[in-house]
Every structure is written in C-alpha cells, then in structure tokens.
Design a protein around this motif. Structure first.
Motif, PDB file in Angstrom:
ATOM      1  N   VAL A   4      23.735  76.201  54.391  1.00  0.00           N
ATOM      2  CA  VAL A   4      24.501  77.749  53.623  1.00  0.00           C
ATOM      3  C   VAL A   4      25.127  78.150  54.795  1.00  0.00           C
ATOM      4  CG1 VAL A   4      24.202  79.242  52.667  1.00  0.00           C
ATOM      5  CG2 VAL A   4      22.035  77.592  52.455  1.00  0.00           C
ATOM      6  N   VAL A   5      26.512  78.561  53.919  1.00  0.00           N
ATOM      7  CA  VAL A   5      27.148  78.953  54.874  1.00  0.00           C
ATOM      8  C   VAL A   5      27.258  80.672  53.847  1.00  0.00           C
ATOM      9  CG1 VAL A   5      29.807  79.937  55.551  1.00  0.00           C
ATOM     10  CG2 VAL A   5      28.430  77.582  55.434  1.00  0.00           C
ATOM     11  N   ILE A   6      27.269  81.813  54.765  1.00  0.00           N
ATOM     12  CA  ILE A   6      27.427  83.176  54.192  1.00  0.00           C
ATOM     13  C   ILE A   6      28.678  83.494  55.123  1.00  0.00           C
ATOM     14  CG2 ILE A   6      26.077  84.953  53.643  1.00  0.00           C
ATOM     15  CD1 ILE A   6      24.109  83.880  54.001  1.00  0.00           C
ATOM     16  N   ILE A   7      29.229  84.415  54.048  1.00  0.00           N
ATOM     17  CA  ILE A   7      30.704  84.563  54.707  1.00  0.00           C
ATOM     18  C   ILE A   7      29.954  86.112  54.131  1.00  0.00           C
ATOM     19  CG2 ILE A   7      33.294  84.558  53.886  1.00  0.00           C
ATOM     20  CD1 ILE A   7      32.852  82.544  52.099  1.00  0.00           C
ATOM     21  N   GLY A  24      13.629  77.992  54.201  1.00  0.00           N
ATOM     22  CA  GLY A  24      13.663  77.131  54.584  1.00  0.00           C
ATOM     23  C   GLY A  24      14.905  75.997  54.969  1.00  0.00           C
ATOM     24  N   PHE A  25      16.069  77.161  54.077  1.00  0.00           N
ATOM     25  CA  PHE A  25      17.740  76.409  54.633  1.00  0.00           C
ATOM     26  C   PHE A  25      18.363  77.000  55.663  1.00  0.00           C
ATOM     27  CE2 PHE A  25      17.329  78.112  50.077  1.00  0.00           C
ATOM     28  CZ  PHE A  25      17.711  76.300  49.582  1.00  0.00           C
ATOM     29  N   GLN A  26      19.180  76.062  56.450  1.00  0.00           N
ATOM     30  CA  GLN A  26      20.105  76.446  57.947  1.00  0.00           C
ATOM     31  C   GLN A  26      21.396  77.086  57.106  1.00  0.00           C
ATOM     32  OE1 GLN A  26      21.000  72.957  59.718  1.00  0.00           O
ATOM     33  NE2 GLN A  26      22.602  73.925  60.263  1.00  0.00           N
ATOM     34  N   VAL A  27      21.015  78.310  57.600  1.00  0.00           N
ATOM     35  CA  VAL A  27      22.065  79.715  57.922  1.00  0.00           C
ATOM     36  C   VAL A  27      22.546  79.823  58.624  1.00  0.00           C
ATOM     37  CG1 VAL A  27      22.038  81.671  56.265  1.00  0.00           C
ATOM     38  CG2 VAL A  27      20.204  80.652  56.211  1.00  0.00           C
ATOM     39  N   THR A  28      24.552  80.042  58.152  1.00  0.00           N
ATOM     40  CA  THR A  28      25.102  80.584  58.633  1.00  0.00           C
ATOM     41  C   THR A  28      25.953  81.532  58.362  1.00  0.00           C
ATOM     42  OG1 THR A  28      25.382  78.058  60.406  1.00  0.00           O
ATOM     43  CG2 THR A  28      26.904  79.989  60.434  1.00  0.00           C
ATOM     44  N   VAL A  29      25.838  82.769  58.981  1.00  0.00           N
ATOM     45  CA  VAL A  29      26.850  84.040  58.428  1.00  0.00           C
ATOM     46  C   VAL A  29      28.206  84.128  59.577  1.00  0.00           C
ATOM     47  CG1 VAL A  29      27.415  86.272  58.235  1.00  0.00           C
ATOM     48  CG2 VAL A  29      24.410  84.997  57.942  1.00  0.00           C
ATOM     49  N   LEU A  30      29.143  83.879  59.262  1.00  0.00           N
ATOM     50  CA  LEU A  30      30.348  83.782  59.378  1.00  0.00           C
ATOM     51  C   LEU A  30      31.105  85.122  59.370  1.00  0.00           C
ATOM     52  CD1 LEU A  30      31.952  80.702  57.844  1.00  0.00           C
ATOM     53  CD2 LEU A  30      30.707  80.725  60.871  1.00  0.00           C
ATOM     54  N   GLU A  31      31.457  86.744  59.926  1.00  0.00           N
ATOM     55  CA  GLU A  31      31.907  87.527  60.139  1.00  0.00           C
ATOM     56  C   GLU A  31      33.004  87.645  60.475  1.00  0.00           C
ATOM     57  OE1 GLU A  31      33.384  90.832  59.351  1.00  0.00           O
ATOM     58  OE2 GLU A  31      31.075  90.955  58.967  1.00  0.00           O
ATOM     59  N   LYS A  32      34.571  87.778  60.013  1.00  0.00           N
ATOM     60  CA  LYS A  32      35.990  87.867  60.022  1.00  0.00           C
ATOM     61  C   LYS A  32      36.243  88.629  61.648  1.00  0.00           C
ATOM     62  CE  LYS A  32      39.449  90.041  58.444  1.00  0.00           C
ATOM     63  NZ  LYS A  32      39.548  91.105  59.068  1.00  0.00           N
ATOM     64  N   ASN A  33      35.238  90.222  61.118  1.00  0.00           N
ATOM     65  CA  ASN A  33      35.580  91.443  62.448  1.00  0.00           C
ATOM     66  C   ASN A  33      34.457  91.025  63.054  1.00  0.00           C
ATOM     67  OD1 ASN A  33      37.934  92.759  61.023  1.00  0.00           O
ATOM     68  ND2 ASN A  33      36.023  93.579  59.329  1.00  0.00           N
ATOM     69  N   ASP A  34      35.120  91.963  64.768  1.00  0.00           N
ATOM     70  CA  ASP A  34      34.097  91.783  65.687  1.00  0.00           C
ATOM     71  C   ASP A  34      33.027  92.129  65.910  1.00  0.00           C
ATOM     72  OD1 ASP A  34      34.883  94.634  65.494  1.00  0.00           O
ATOM     73  OD2 ASP A  34      35.704  94.409  67.406  1.00  0.00           O
TER      74      ASP A  34
END
Length: 486
Positions: A4-7, A24-34
C-alpha cells in the motif's frame, strides 16, 4: 503481503498507515515536503518553534480511542495539560470573557451576563452531550456510503436538528450577542457559517464546554511524532521529499505511481493528499469528480497565518484568544457570500509559550495569529503586512501592550501558500464546510468509484474537517480496505 502506498503524511494518512500495517499490509507513506504532518508540521527559526497549523486540542476521547486501538494511551507518547481558562474572547470596548475549564462555571458566567440564560444553557448542553454521544458512539465512524448509515432511532428523533441551525439554537439560549458568538464559535472548526450549520453539530459545544481545551506539551507536533513512532514501530516506511506526479492505471486498476522521476509499483493507493489534486494525477476517465464539481462546493475558509517571535513576556492574553470585537456577520459574508479580504476581520491569537517555555528562547514568547479568509483570494506580502498591523493595533487597544515593538522574528503565509505547499484545492485551509448538503454520504467518497484499489482520506471526505475527524477518516478508509481484503 499486499503493498500500500499512502500519499501525504497528515493525521488521516498516518492513522491509515497504522491501521493497515497492523492488519498486515506493507505500507509506504510518501510526503512531498521535508517533514511529516501535513498542515501540522512545525516551523523552527531563531530558537522559536511554531505549530504551522492546528493548535487546538479538542475531543481528547478521539485521540485516546485511536491509541487504544494499538494497545496504548496518549500518556505513553506525550503529556496533556488542561487549560484553565480554556480561552479568552475579546469583544467591542474593553469587554472580554474567560471561558473556565468546567461547565458549572460557564453556566455561572452566562447567568451573570444574561439572567435566565444559565438555565437555558444547561438544557442546551444536555442536548449537546447527547448529540456528542450519538455522533461519537458510531455516527461519525461510518464511511458515508449509504443514507442507511444515518438511520437509527436516536438520529430519527433528532431529524429536526438537521434542518435548523446552530445560530438559531444560540438565540434560544441567550439574546446577548456576545454569548451567542461564544456558542457559535465551535462550529467555526467545521468551516461553515453558524446559520448554515445543522443544529445537530451542537455536539461541538459539548466538546468545548464539556470536555475542555487541552494542550500537548511541545505543541501539536507531539501528536504527529507520536503517530510516527507508532507507525514505524508497526513497520511503516515514511519518506519525505517524495512528491507523487502521476497515478498509473492499467486494466481499470492502479498499478504504480510516479514519484521523484521513478516508478513505484503497488497493489493499493490511499491518498491523504488534497482530494481534488489527487484526481489530477489520474487520467480524466478515472476521476470521481470534475473540476466544476469542486468549484460548486462550499469550502471552509483559507487563512492568513502569522508566526511571530517576541522579546519579553506577554501580559493580558491567554494561551488561546479570540478577537470577536468586530462585526461577525460582515466577516462571514466576506468569506462565503462575496469572497474578499474583510475590512475588519475577526482573528485568533495563540501564545503557546504562556504554558510551554520550550517554544521560545529565554525571556521570549512565541505567537501564532490566524485570520480566516475566503478561498481563491490572491494574497501578497503587502496584504499580509496590512493585516498584521491591524492585529497588533487591536491587541494594543484591548491590552495596552504594544507587541509590534517586541517582534524579533516574523513569517506570514496565506492562500497561495496553501495551494503551493499542500496543493490545497482553491487554497482552502480546513477542507469542505460541514453544511447539510455536505454531510456524510453527500461528501466526496472514500472510494474511487472506477478503480477498486484507489482510496481517499482526509478533510475533503468523511467525516469532515479538523484533527479528530482526520484520525477517524484514516480509520474508516482502512476498514474499507481491510474488509475488502478478507
């Protein structure tokens, strides 16, 4: 294990990441800012620390409920202090009212200023408490997918509260204009005029008077850091400076996203970024809503924000201060009816270093000012400077303290900032207003209706604007995904 990708990394995104990782999901969170936190990130400069956005901690039970879902309490992560008084409200002339930290004392203030209103306030608050119990007991924890979610005997008995307004309820409690403004204030968190906010939302008055106003030591960023710690502990990967530029679709499914010039394959996408912006990352065919749809919606206000470092201490002001010393209706008309910068705005002044010395250097104070304004306005530095001068002059008129001479650091942002930093639709600061026609199933859907593996969360969808609703929104979208995967 499904990916799962979380924007985005605001409250709703971080909440969703925790629930999905736990499932149980493989989760990646993507943040545009610093830094993470979305609008709740932090600004640090010259020894001062400022919450960039949210600064009110209401509805503590919602935060406790969130952490309890993971076997924790709030106290495991940060220290909460109940503010007393909760906040101060300034009115015309030299008049101000401090709101105590207990209902009985608030009733006494109403009775003193408007004999007879104390008894009516007790009746109003009894109903507000029941509305809160109904709302938090389940109503706001429903995904807004069917009108049947609203069908229950307690709700049916209160249908009349959805066709009358908070403004009308306030007038039934008191004819004192200042007291009416105090009763109408909590719905400003819902981003709509009191005249357009259903009376059922009086549950926000219970959140105010009944549950009180709290402060997490170190600022609202401590909540973000707590959620980050929880998420990482559950296996979530969080990446800053990662802006998603495209959502790729194949065979009516999201297959990957483009981020920082690379392609990231995924099984599911949840966007906690601005809903309208997220849809621009999709081919037109797969969008839930058109640009004209967003143009027609009633948005909560945008804001002019000021982060001010001051030398010395600040007298005559509380942690939270509301300046209602001008025409309330004229300002709301400038926001909703005829969007323009208000001539004499209401404003909010926050001095968190009154209760937390860690936010400012020795012998200094930190301040945060907010003026609600309409969306789609074009602010400039000159405009923001004009209103900062106005804020200083109004504070001086009420307290005889000249803050302008104490300034050692200042930064201001406005509507353009919300568009650029958060891709906020029309430059909104709070999402969509909770009017009758933008409640529950009438809000933008948590699901993409054409793509079975794309979901949305946050203030433009259910249950609405505010930090506690964002936590709930993250839980709701996660439950849709988890239940579909079973």
């Amino acid at each position: 294990m499904k990916k799962v990708v979380i924007i985005g990394s605001g409250f709703s995104s971080l909440a969703a990441s925790c629930y999905l990782a736990k499932a149980g999901f493989q989760v990646t969170v993507l943040e545009k800012n610093d830094q993470i936190g979305g609008r709740a990130s932090i600004l640090e400069a010259d020894g001062f620390r400022f919450d960039r956005g949210p600064s009110w901690y209401w509805m503590p039970d919602v935060f406790e409920r969130f952490f309890a879902d993971f076997g924790h309490t709030v106290a495991d992560f940060y220290e909460l202090v109940k503010l007393s008084p909760a906040y101060r409200v300034f009115f015309e002339g030299a008049e101000f009212v401090d709101i105590p930290d207990n209902p009985e004392a608030i009733v006494a203030i109403f009775e003193k200023l408007d004999p007879g209103s104390g008894t009516r306030l007790k009746t109003f608050m009894k109903k507000a408490k029941k509305n809160y119990e109904i709302a938090m007991g389940g109503l706001v924890y429903r995904p807004g997918e069917s009108l049947t979610e609203l069908i229950s005997w307690p709700v049916i008995r209160r249908l009349h509260l959805f066709v009358t307004s908070i403004a009308r309820e306030a007038k039934q409690v008191t004819l004192n204009k200042n007291l009416q403004r105090i009763l109408e204030f909590p719905v400003l968190f819902l981003g709509a005029k009191p005249q357009d906010t259903p009376a059922f939302y009086s549950f926000m008055n219970y959140a105010d008077f009944g549950l009180g106003t709290w402060y997490p030591k170190g600022g609202m960023t401590q909540v973000v850091l707590a959620m980050e710690k929880l998420a990482v502990g559950l296996g979530v990967t969080i990446l800053c400076n990662h802006e998603v530029s495209q959502i790729t679709v194949s065979d009516s499914k999201v297959t990957s996203i483009a981020v920082n010039g690379t392609t990231l394959e995924t099984d599911l996408v949840v966007s906690g970024a601005d809903y309208a912006h997220t849809e621009t990352l999709l081919p037109d065919t797969y969008r839930n809503y058109s640009q004209s749809y967003w143009k027609k919606k009633t948005f909560a206000p945008s804001s002019l924000l000021y982060y001010i470092g001051l030398k010395g201490d600040v007298k005559g002001l509380q942690h939270h201060n509301l300046f209602f010393d001008t025409d309330f209706e004229a300002h709301t008309r400038a926001i909703y009816n005829h969007p323009q910068f208000p001539e004499k705005p209401l404003f909010y002044a926050n001095f968190p270093s009154q209760n937390d010395e860690s936010l400012a250097p020795l012998n200094s104070s930190s301040a945060f000012f907010l003026i609600p304004v309409g969306v789609d306005l074009e602010d400039t530095e000159a405009v923001r400077e004009h209103y900062l001068d106005l804020i200083f002059s109004r504070i001086k008129a009420h307290t005889a303290v000249d803050l302008k001479d104490k300034v050692v650091f200042k930064k201001s942002v406005g509507v353009t900032h919300f568009k650029e930093r958060y891709h906020a639709c029309r430059g909104n600061a709070y999402g969509l207003a909770n009017t009758l026609m933008q409640t529950s199933v009438l809000r933008p859907s948590l699901r993409n209706k054409k793509l079975g593996n794309l979901f949305y969360t946050g203030q433009l969808t259910v249950p609405g604007p505010g930090v506690p609703p964002a936590l709930i929104s993250g839980k709701l979208v996660s439950e849709l995904i988890i239940n579909a995967a079973v």
